[in-house]
Scaffold this motif. Structure first.
Motif: not given
Length: 287
Positions: A110-111, A191, A193, A202, A204-206, A243, A245
């Motif tokens: 997730h980045c 980060l 999953e 998907f 790609q940021c948290s 964010r 989801r």
């Protein structure tokens, strides 16, 4: 006389200990003979058919434990997502059960804030470890939620399924990944999953930040504009804590159109190896 008594004592003690040893050995031998539980020979045969990677993707600590569950009828051969279809069919035939199964899972990050996107506020010169950097100074990155890029996940992966790219981000090889979860445990910022392989949409940021504040830390950050939620199928994407989801159970189907108007590339349609977000194009912000 005294010497004779001392000698007798020296002889009696070993004799007693030897006698006790033989007695306990006899008791154990009898117990083993009459109380042992015979192991089903199919466990050995099943284990021999399995890949032997002991990766834990099936939810068991190893192939032996998985074989025991299979023979006991507590799981199905298809739950080994590492095994080829031929292996699954062979195990099913051996045990005379349905192959069953579940969808293969892989690890995703997730980045997308690598060296080219995330701003550095300091130079980290400490121990080369994400966990160490997260404790000391956050590794020098301005974003406190992004990947630190010091390869703890790569080191933890025993199957060589993770490589660090030139942008300082881990890239997961979906062919080698077994969803064992080692990278999930290794990442100090949670980060990674484990997701079904068919889940291509998907985020790609948290970061929980929004707008220009988020973009001041990383050009690939989600700015919470909500366009992806508006463009996705009803219920598939919802905004929570600034964010998006993605909830495959709540809506669908997932399509790449949900990513088209993202101004930063924070949400991607990932179909192979996970790649970094595309550079932010300011002109899209008006659309």
């Amino acid at each position: 006389m005294t010497n004779d008594l001392s000698m007798t004592n020296y002889l009696i003690a070993p004799a007693i200990m030897t006698g006790l040893g033989f007695s306990f050995a006899l008791i154990l031998a009898v117990a083993y003979r009459y109380l042992k539980v015979a192991e089903d020979p199919r466990i050995e045969e099943t284990e021999a058919l399995l890949p032997g990677s002991n990766c834990g993707a099936c939810g068991e600590p190893g192939c032996r434990a998985f074989a025991e569950k299979l023979v006991a009828g507590q799981t199905s051969p298809g739950h080994c997502t590492v095994a080829s279809p031929e292996i699954v069919d062979a195990v099913a035939a051996l045990l005379d059960v349905d192959a069953g199964g579940r969808e293969r899972r892989i690890a995703r990050l997730h980045c997308a804030g690598g060296k080219a996107q995330a701003y550095q506020i300091a130079e980290y010169r400490g121990f080369e470890s994400c966990r160490a950097a997260s404790v000391v100074s956050g590794g020098g990155k301005g974003c406190a939620w992004g990947c630190l890029g010091l390869a703890d996940c790569k080191i933890a992966c025993g199957l060589d399924a993770i490589a660090m790219n030139a942008n300082g981000l881990p890239v997961v090889d979906p062919v080698k990944c077994t969803a064992c979860g080692d990278c999930v445990d290794a990442c100090p910022r949670d980060l990674f999953e484990l997701v079904p392989e068919s889940h291509h949409l998907f985020v790609q940021c948290s970061t929980p930040l929004a707008g220009d504040i988020a973009l001041s830390l990383c050009t690939a950050a989600c700015d919470a504009c909500g366009r992806c939620a508006a463009d996705a199928a009803p219920g598939l994407v919802r905004m929570e804590d600034n964010r998006p989801r993605v909830d495959y159970a709540a809506g669908g189907p997932a399509r790449p159109e949900a990513t088209f108007r993202c101004p930063t590339g924070a949400i991607q349609w990932v179909s192979g190896k996970q790649f970094q977000a595309q550079p932010r194009i300011p002109a899209r912000r008006g659309g």
